[in-house]
Motif scaffolding. Structure first.
Motif, PDB file in Angstrom:
ATOM      1  N   PRO A  60       0.871  -1.270   0.248  1.00  0.00           N
ATOM      2  CA  PRO A  60       0.103  -0.026   0.091  1.00  0.00           C
ATOM      3  C   PRO A  60       0.774   1.344  -0.001  1.00  0.00           C
ATOM      4  CG  PRO A  60      -0.164  -1.116   2.096  1.00  0.00           C
ATOM      5  CD  PRO A  60       0.384  -2.028   1.108  1.00  0.00           C
ATOM      6  N   ALA A  61       2.355   1.121   0.309  1.00  0.00           N
ATOM      7  CA  ALA A  61       2.981   2.442   0.045  1.00  0.00           C
ATOM      8  C   ALA A  61       3.601   2.463  -1.194  1.00  0.00           C
ATOM      9  CB  ALA A  61       4.390   2.208   1.002  1.00  0.00           C
ATOM     10  N   ASN A  62       3.292   1.680  -2.294  1.00  0.00           N
ATOM     11  CA  ASN A  62       3.435   1.867  -3.545  1.00  0.00           C
ATOM     12  C   ASN A  62       2.425   2.450  -4.500  1.00  0.00           C
ATOM     13  OD1 ASN A  62       5.143   1.798  -5.667  1.00  0.00           O
ATOM     14  ND2 ASN A  62       5.653  -0.375  -5.591  1.00  0.00           N
ATOM     15  N   GLY A  63       2.773   2.693  -5.683  1.00  0.00           N
ATOM     16  CA  GLY A  63       1.507   3.123  -6.663  1.00  0.00           C
ATOM     17  C   GLY A  63       1.597   4.735  -6.543  1.00  0.00           C
ATOM     18  N   ILE A  64       2.560   5.224  -6.053  1.00  0.00           N
ATOM     19  CA  ILE A  64       2.490   6.804  -5.516  1.00  0.00           C
ATOM     20  C   ILE A  64       3.370   7.468  -6.303  1.00  0.00           C
ATOM     21  CG2 ILE A  64       4.080   6.642  -3.652  1.00  0.00           C
ATOM     22  CD1 ILE A  64       2.242   8.469  -2.303  1.00  0.00           C
ATOM     23  N   PRO A 106       7.706  18.937   0.475  1.00  0.00           N
ATOM     24  CA  PRO A 106       8.050  17.591  -0.074  1.00  0.00           C
ATOM     25  C   PRO A 106       7.288  16.472   0.165  1.00  0.00           C
ATOM     26  CG  PRO A 106       9.464  18.175   1.716  1.00  0.00           C
ATOM     27  CD  PRO A 106       8.462  19.298   1.434  1.00  0.00           C
ATOM     28  N   PHE A 107       6.102  16.520   0.409  1.00  0.00           N
ATOM     29  CA  PHE A 107       5.081  15.539   0.533  1.00  0.00           C
ATOM     30  C   PHE A 107       4.256  15.300  -0.182  1.00  0.00           C
ATOM     31  CE2 PHE A 107       2.292  13.483   3.683  1.00  0.00           C
ATOM     32  CZ  PHE A 107       2.907  12.483   4.142  1.00  0.00           C
ATOM     33  N   GLN A 108       3.666  14.160  -0.531  1.00  0.00           N
ATOM     34  CA  GLN A 108       2.663  13.427  -1.401  1.00  0.00           C
ATOM     35  C   GLN A 108       1.782  12.815  -0.577  1.00  0.00           C
ATOM     36  OE1 GLN A 108       4.050  11.584  -4.722  1.00  0.00           O
ATOM     37  NE2 GLN A 108       2.364  11.303  -5.912  1.00  0.00           N
ATOM     38  N   LEU A 109       0.529  12.957  -0.854  1.00  0.00           N
ATOM     39  CA  LEU A 109      -0.657  12.159  -0.542  1.00  0.00           C
ATOM     40  C   LEU A 109      -1.451  11.204  -1.481  1.00  0.00           C
ATOM     41  CD1 LEU A 109      -1.950  13.995   2.427  1.00  0.00           C
ATOM     42  CD2 LEU A 109      -0.506  12.011   2.641  1.00  0.00           C
ATOM     43  N   VAL A 110      -1.867  10.257  -1.511  1.00  0.00           N
ATOM     44  CA  VAL A 110      -2.636   9.464  -2.553  1.00  0.00           C
ATOM     45  C   VAL A 110      -3.843   8.844  -1.771  1.00  0.00           C
ATOM     46  CG1 VAL A 110      -1.081   9.344  -4.108  1.00  0.00           C
ATOM     47  CG2 VAL A 110      -1.240   7.372  -2.504  1.00  0.00           C
ATOM     48  N   LEU A 111      -4.881   8.695  -2.182  1.00  0.00           N
ATOM     49  CA  LEU A 111      -6.040   7.970  -1.681  1.00  0.00           C
ATOM     50  C   LEU A 111      -6.508   7.106  -2.981  1.00  0.00           C
ATOM     51  CD1 LEU A 111      -8.366   7.521   0.566  1.00  0.00           C
ATOM     52  CD2 LEU A 111      -9.559   9.464  -0.662  1.00  0.00           C
ATOM     53  N   HIS A 112      -6.545   5.914  -2.501  1.00  0.00           N
ATOM     54  CA  HIS A 112      -7.042   4.751  -3.677  1.00  0.00           C
ATOM     55  C   HIS A 112      -8.452   4.309  -3.238  1.00  0.00           C
ATOM     56  CE1 HIS A 112      -2.409   4.240  -4.336  1.00  0.00           C
ATOM     57  NE2 HIS A 112      -2.897   5.242  -5.118  1.00  0.00           N
ATOM     58  N   ASN A 113      -9.253   3.885  -4.320  1.00  0.00           N
ATOM     59  CA  ASN A 113     -10.348   2.872  -4.076  1.00  0.00           C
ATOM     60  C   ASN A 113     -10.239   1.907  -4.994  1.00  0.00           C
ATOM     61  OD1 ASN A 113     -13.549   2.691  -5.398  1.00  0.00           O
ATOM     62  ND2 ASN A 113     -13.191   2.225  -3.311  1.00  0.00           N
ATOM     63  N   ALA A 148      -1.873   6.620   1.382  1.00  0.00           N
ATOM     64  CA  ALA A 148      -0.441   6.404   1.594  1.00  0.00           C
ATOM     65  C   ALA A 148       0.162   7.801   1.280  1.00  0.00           C
ATOM     66  CB  ALA A 148       0.416   5.481   0.151  1.00  0.00           C
ATOM     67  N   GLY A 149       1.401   7.918   2.036  1.00  0.00           N
ATOM     68  CA  GLY A 149       2.354   9.247   2.128  1.00  0.00           C
ATOM     69  C   GLY A 149       3.744   8.966   1.431  1.00  0.00           C
ATOM     70  N   ARG A 150       4.166  10.002   0.813  1.00  0.00           N
ATOM     71  CA  ARG A 150       5.459   9.880   0.426  1.00  0.00           C
ATOM     72  C   ARG A 150       6.224  11.097   0.850  1.00  0.00           C
ATOM     73  NH1 ARG A 150       6.852  10.467  -5.792  1.00  0.00           N
ATOM     74  NH2 ARG A 150       9.372  10.570  -5.749  1.00  0.00           N
ATOM     75  N   TYR A 151       7.272  10.831   1.435  1.00  0.00           N
ATOM     76  CA  TYR A 151       8.218  12.015   1.699  1.00  0.00           C
ATOM     77  C   TYR A 151       9.624  12.194   0.997  1.00  0.00           C
ATOM     78  CZ  TYR A 151      11.521  15.132   4.673  1.00  0.00           C
ATOM     79  OH  TYR A 151      12.091  16.194   4.912  1.00  0.00           O
ATOM     80  N   THR A 152       9.910  13.287   0.452  1.00  0.00           N
ATOM     81  CA  THR A 152      11.035  13.130  -0.578  1.00  0.00           C
ATOM     82  C   THR A 152      12.211  14.381  -0.040  1.00  0.00           C
ATOM     83  OG1 THR A 152       9.591  12.792  -2.540  1.00  0.00           O
ATOM     84  CG2 THR A 152      11.801  13.752  -2.931  1.00  0.00           C
ATOM     85  N   ARG A 153      13.384  14.066   0.013  1.00  0.00           N
ATOM     86  CA  ARG A 153      14.422  14.845   0.373  1.00  0.00           C
ATOM     87  C   ARG A 153      15.455  14.891  -0.393  1.00  0.00           C
ATOM     88  NH1 ARG A 153      15.644  17.743   4.914  1.00  0.00           N
ATOM     89  NH2 ARG A 153      17.929  18.198   5.524  1.00  0.00           N
TER      90      ARG A 153
END
Length: 597
Positions: A60-64, A106-113, A148-153
């Protein structure tokens, strides 16, 4: 007995390992991978940062990684499942998601159904002498939501990515109609399961010469799937709790004047069912952590060693971001031969870029920045065509809308802030809806009340109109009366429909702080839930599409936030299959918070 009950047993033999010869888990259809792209390259989605949203099935952390800026994406496919075993089994999969990269963060959020439906076909029930006494359908369904959330640096030439995800899913397994079930058992099981995952990756960039850039991205991921209660038809069975771990390496050559030219992806993955083997009557227990997965042997080396662990390997090669070739291999107990996987993919992004070499139309660049269409095909083969899983094919289209708002960079490194700014707003809130009879007396639905639901979506302004895409839950509840001989039973039914909505609104603003809006809405029904006596059950919707009209009043609180009160009325006559009285129409009051992104 069931003439074709071997279908469910065949699913067990295909998807479980020899460690479960004493006892099998339930819910085995949850282990069917649903990605038409990753199913052709070793199902590497647990540890391979991937730009297709359905990679969330494996982790569930993928597909982002495939959506740029604020985006919306969807995919769907129908597969003839196990063609070597039966000719009337089908696997349907639908996926819809939204992605958000807040401006300047630097943060991304996704919501899937996600929705999966496995139709195992019509079964025949016979007596001990082989006489047919009835037929019924066997089916399995999942409705899942993933956050899911993704942090990038960025540190010099190295980009660090950490993503985490969580899924909740409602699972319904209908093996047999209750009239054919032995006393003490039941033909349908209802469960709620949860998935969790973590994915780590880095991206290193190096300029080979003034015109070519090399990117390398190693990745590592783990996930635990199907955590939850045991499955109960009669006796309890373990849930198909599954541990996954995987590694990957991706590389890409990018021309500064052209874009992606050549890319590859490679990886290993391993998975293990965590339910401990047991004999009938033994307690149900699960292994902790990653179970029998050995990180060095199974994941790093990709070695299969006869343990109850499935090991996969795969790779892909992409040319000009337009055509991708994939292949993989899967080895596990229960397979007579290794399963070989292959497939290909077509990407409109690369094809349009090729057209731009011969045409300078500005519209092509605009299309590429905001729209992508993919087509993916994968196929499973084995050393023996008699294997039921052999010759199974997956085909899917995926549509993605990118960069619906400012504040993100394109895959090619071009800053979208240079483009005209497109305002994007988040809309979320509560709804109170009801269903109104159109051709029968409303008294047949006693004490009908509004059903509470919710709405979440994104909208933007195009010229002077507002266009939005949202997910909402609407329905009604009422008291039903059943007479059983001398006994009369009254009980409340909660009937909820899940919709994906596309709408347009025309605003009229008499003052700076107050505006009125009106416009049409088209809704696709993607699921339905019934609740009686506190027990929930999935039920097939009686309709696929609805259309209606929305009217609203909006009060502006600040320059970035507003409150919207609205009413929606649907024009579609919906069959009342709960009381069989006639037809209903749907209406819904909504109170939403509108926030500018």
């Amino acid at each position: 007995m069931m003439k074709r009950s071997f279908i469910y047993l065949a699913l067990a033999s295909i998807l479980t390992t020899s460690a479960f010869s004493q006892s099998s888990t339930g819910g085995l259809f949850l282990l069917i991978p649903t990605s038409s792209s990753l199913n052709g390259m070793g199902e590497l989605g647990v540890g391979l940062p991937y730009d297709q949203p359905d990679a969330a099935y494996f982790n569930p952390a993928n597909g982002i990684y495939g959506t740029r800026g604020v985006g919306i994406y969807g995919t769907m496919h129908q597969t003839h499942w196990l063609p070597g075993l039966a000719d009337d089994m089908s696997l349907d999969y639908k996926f819809l998601g939204v992605s958000l990269i807040p401006e300047k963060y630097p943060f991304q959020l996704v919501l899937h159904n996600q929705r999966t439906f496995l139709d195992a076909g019509e079964q025949t029930h016979t007596d001990s002498e082989g006489n047919v006494i009835g037929t019924f359908s066997t089916w399995f369904s999942v409705k899942a939501y993933t956050l899911a959330g993704r942090y990038t640096r960025q540190t010099g030439p190295v980009q660090w990515d950490v993503s985490a995800g969580f899924s909740g899913k409602r699972v319904v397994q209908h093996l047999v109609d209750d009239e054919f079930v032995n006393p003490g058992g039941k033909g349908t099981a209802y469960n709620t399961f949860y998935d969790g995952g973590l994915l780590l990756s880095t991206q290193w960039e190096h300029s080979l010469n003034p015109g070519v850039l090399l990117k390398l991205r190693p990745g590592l991921g783990i996930s635990i799937m199907n955590m939850g209660d045991n499955i109960k038809f009669g006796a309890e069975d373990p849930s198909p709790r599954l541990a996954r771990a995987g590694i990957s390496l991706g590389g890409e050559l990018i021309g500064t004047s052209y874009g992606p030219m050549l890319a590859f992806k490679w990886g290993h993955a391993a998975s293990d069912i965590l339910a401990n083997p047991r004999y009938p009557g033994d307690p149900i227990t699960y292994q902790s952590g990653l179970g029998d997965i050995n990180i060095y042997d199974h994941v790093l080396r990709g070695e299969y060693d006869e343990n109850p662990v499935e090991v996969t390997a795969g790779k892909s090669f992409t040319l000009f971001d337009a055509y991708t070739y994939r292949e993989g291999e899967r080895s596990a107990p229960g397979f007579n031969n290794p399963i070989y996987e292959s497939g290909y993919g077509l990407n409109s992004r690369g094809m349009i870029r090729l057209l731009q070499r011969f045409s300078s139309l500005p519209a092509l660049d605009m299309i590429n920045r905001h729209f992508t269409l993919r087509y993916d095909v994968s196929r499973w083969t084995s050393g023996s065509d008699s294997d039921p899983i052999a010759n199974t094919e997956f085909k899917a289209f995926t549509v993605t809308l990118h960069n619906l708002g400012p504040g993100s960079r394109d895959q090619d490194g071009k800053d979208d802030a240079l483009l005209p700014e497109i305002p994007v707003e988040l809309v979320t809130g509560l709804s109170y809806s009801g269903m109104y009879p159109t051709n029968f007396d409303s008294d047949d639905r006693l004490d009908s009340q509004y059903e509470r639901g919710y709405t979440i979506g994104l909208e933007t302004k195009i010229s002077s109109a507002i266009v939005g895409l949202s997910f909402s839950q609407m329905g009604s509840n009422f008291i039903n009366v059943d007479s059983l001989g001398w006994f009369t039973m009254r009980y409340r039914i909660h009937d909820r429909y899940n919709y994906v909505n596309l709408y347009g609104l025309k605003p009229f603003a008499p003052t700076r702080w107050l505006s009125f809006l009106i416009g049409p809405q088209i809704s696709a029904c993607v699921g339905r839930e019934i609740s009686v006596f506190g027990e929930e059950a999935g039920l097939e919707p009686t309709h696929e599409l609805n259309a209606g009209l929305t009217g609203a009043a909006q009060v502006k609180l600040t320059d970035a936030a507003a409150v919207r009160l609205s009413y929606y009325y649907g024009f579609r006559d919906i069959e009342d299959d709960l009381t069989n009285q006639g037809y209903l129409r749907l209406g819904s009051f909504q109170a939403n918070l509108v926030v500018s992104l």
